[in-house]
Scaffold this active site. Structure first.
Site, PDB file in Angstrom:
ATOM      1  N   HIS A  62       0.832  -1.202   0.000  1.00 39.27           N
ATOM      2  CA  HIS A  62       0.000   0.000   0.000  1.00 39.27           C
ATOM      3  C   HIS A  62       0.869   1.256   0.000  1.00 39.27           C
ATOM      4  O   HIS A  62       1.529   1.560   0.984  1.00 39.27           O
ATOM      5  CB  HIS A  62      -0.890  -0.031   1.250  1.00 39.27           C
ATOM      6  CG  HIS A  62      -1.844   1.099   1.352  1.00 39.27           C
ATOM      7  ND1 HIS A  62      -1.779   2.025   2.369  1.00 39.27           N
ATOM      8  CD2 HIS A  62      -2.905   1.447   0.581  1.00 39.27           C
ATOM      9  CE1 HIS A  62      -2.761   2.891   2.234  1.00 39.27           C
ATOM     10  NE2 HIS A  62      -3.453   2.564   1.156  1.00 39.27           N
ATOM     11  N   GLU A  97       0.638  -0.793  -4.879  1.00 35.96           N
ATOM     12  CA  GLU A  97      -0.481   0.132  -5.034  1.00 35.96           C
ATOM     13  C   GLU A  97       0.066   1.551  -4.979  1.00 35.96           C
ATOM     14  O   GLU A  97       0.931   1.852  -4.158  1.00 35.96           O
ATOM     15  CB  GLU A  97      -1.505  -0.089  -3.919  1.00 35.96           C
ATOM     16  CG  GLU A  97      -2.760   0.759  -4.023  1.00 35.96           C
ATOM     17  CD  GLU A  97      -2.688   2.071  -3.249  1.00 35.96           C
ATOM     18  OE1 GLU A  97      -3.619   2.893  -3.391  1.00 35.96           O
ATOM     19  OE2 GLU A  97      -1.709   2.288  -2.502  1.00 35.96           O
ATOM     20  N   ASP A 116      -1.053   5.971  -5.809  1.00 32.54           N
ATOM     21  CA  ASP A 116      -2.086   6.976  -6.059  1.00 32.54           C
ATOM     22  C   ASP A 116      -1.544   7.960  -7.079  1.00 32.54           C
ATOM     23  O   ASP A 116      -0.370   8.350  -6.995  1.00 32.54           O
ATOM     24  CB  ASP A 116      -2.420   7.734  -4.775  1.00 32.54           C
ATOM     25  CG  ASP A 116      -2.682   6.794  -3.605  1.00 32.54           C
ATOM     26  OD1 ASP A 116      -3.795   6.273  -3.532  1.00 32.54           O
ATOM     27  OD2 ASP A 116      -1.767   6.589  -2.778  1.00 32.54           O
ATOM     28  N   HIS A 148      -0.571  10.769  -2.495  1.00 28.93           N
ATOM     29  CA  HIS A 148      -1.891  10.372  -2.001  1.00 28.93           C
ATOM     30  C   HIS A 148      -2.834  11.546  -1.812  1.00 28.93           C
ATOM     31  O   HIS A 148      -3.917  11.594  -2.388  1.00 28.93           O
ATOM     32  CB  HIS A 148      -1.775   9.599  -0.684  1.00 28.93           C
ATOM     33  CG  HIS A 148      -3.122   9.210  -0.138  1.00 28.93           C
ATOM     34  ND1 HIS A 148      -3.821   9.994   0.759  1.00 28.93           N
ATOM     35  CD2 HIS A 148      -3.917   8.150  -0.403  1.00 28.93           C
ATOM     36  CE1 HIS A 148      -4.977   9.432   1.037  1.00 28.93           C
ATOM     37  NE2 HIS A 148      -5.069   8.301   0.346  1.00 28.93           N
ATOM     38  N   GLU A 152      -4.465   3.902  -8.295  1.00 28.30           N
ATOM     39  CA  GLU A 152      -5.677   4.575  -7.834  1.00 28.30           C
ATOM     40  C   GLU A 152      -5.723   5.984  -8.417  1.00 28.30           C
ATOM     41  O   GLU A 152      -4.804   6.780  -8.225  1.00 28.30           O
ATOM     42  CB  GLU A 152      -5.765   4.648  -6.309  1.00 28.30           C
ATOM     43  CG  GLU A 152      -7.042   5.348  -5.880  1.00 28.30           C
ATOM     44  CD  GLU A 152      -7.193   5.544  -4.377  1.00 28.30           C
ATOM     45  OE1 GLU A 152      -8.041   6.390  -3.981  1.00 28.30           O
ATOM     46  OE2 GLU A 152      -6.475   4.878  -3.605  1.00 28.30           O
TER      47      GLU A 152
END
Length: 288
Positions: free
Chosen positions: A8, A35, A37, A50, A118
């Site tokens: 993450h 993962e 962003d 993020h 994301e």
């Protein structure tokens, strides 16, 4: 069953999130995937960050989208974590990463990896965020039908159902993940420092987005359901119904050993965690 472990924002318990060090540590930790962003900068570059604002995780201030990439590269995005960075992971000045940088790091890993991107909304640039992402990927040789880019299996996520539906027009739904999180007006009020009326309006929009996102999962218009682990605990009958209907899951952010056990017991295929090495050890120990 085998579980795929996604780091993450990288191995972000160890190093500052979404930094070169966190991503390289995730690869070293043996994570199955990473993962990240992404936002668009003022000059329309895809940057891994993020928050919508710079204040929490850098020495800058203001919106990410109001700065050019060159301006962002001048910022210190890692010292807030209070952890020294090994020389092989670059210096403090090397920690801000574009999506292009991250793809290059993953190509160099020399093994198959997943990359879960994301898309952060609401973006001031609207669906230009998706357009720039797709344009970048196509230029790099990404295959929309298989969602592969060299050794990287790409997938795409958002809490924003319109972003997911927009991407569904450009690739098979199996590579899309609809993210889910319960809406807590009191938490919104504390985090956004808004008045009651504004919080109520924002919460209403988020609840409508959540309901629409749940609908995309119900209709199997996405290949992955992406609930937070708190959502899982709060909606177990719904989660079990989706599992029985054949829905695949990628659950975030699973750090606590009890949450890891819950995900293992429910049989989720993919787990997103800040602690990929530790979660891997727990899952492997449980199989012995």
């Amino acid at each position: 069953m085998a579980h795929r472990i996604y780091a993450h924002r990288g191995s972000s318990e160890q190093y500052a999130e979404n930094t070169r060090a966190a991503y390289l540590q995730a690869i070293a930790d043996g994570a199955d995937g990473i993962e990240c962003d992404v936002h668009l900068t003022k000059d329309r570059r895809l940057v891994c960050f993020h928050d919508f604002t710079l204040d929490r995780t850098s020495n800058g201030t203001g919106n990410v989208s109001d700065h050019t990439l060159d301006e962002l590269l001048q910022l210190d995005v890692s010292s807030w974590k209070g952890v020294p960075i090994p020389p092989e992971y670059g210096g403090t000045a090397d920690q801000l990463v574009t999506l292009d940088d991250l793809v290059d790091l993953m190509r160099a890993a020399g093994r198959p990896l997943g990359l879960a991107v994301e898309l952060k909304h609401p973006s001031p640039y609207g669906q230009e965020l998706e357009d720039e992402l797709l344009k970048y990927l196509m230029a790099e040789g990404w295959d929309p039908d298989t969602s592969r880019l060299d050794n990287i299996q790409m997938s795409f996520m958002s809490f924003h159902p319109d972003a997911v539906k927009y991407l569904a027009d450009n690739m098979p739904g199996e590579y899309l993940c609809q993210l889910l999180d319960d809406i807590d007006a009191e938490e919104l009020k504390a985090s956004l420092m808004m008045g009651e009326l504004t919080v109520g309006a924002v919460a209403g929009l988020l609840r409508r987005a959540l309901s629409e996102g749940e609908g995309l999962i119900e209709e199997h218009r996405v290949g992955l359901a992406g609930p937070g682990v708190d959502y899982v605990r709060s909606h177990l009958p719904l989660i079990r119904r989706w599992l029985e209907a054949g829905m695949q899951f990628r659950v975030w952010t699973v750090d606590d050993p009890q949450d890891v056990k819950l995900c293992r017991d429910l049989g989720f295929g993919e787990i997103t965690t800040n602690r990929p090495a530790e979660v891997r050890r727990q899952l492997e120990t449980a199989r012995v």
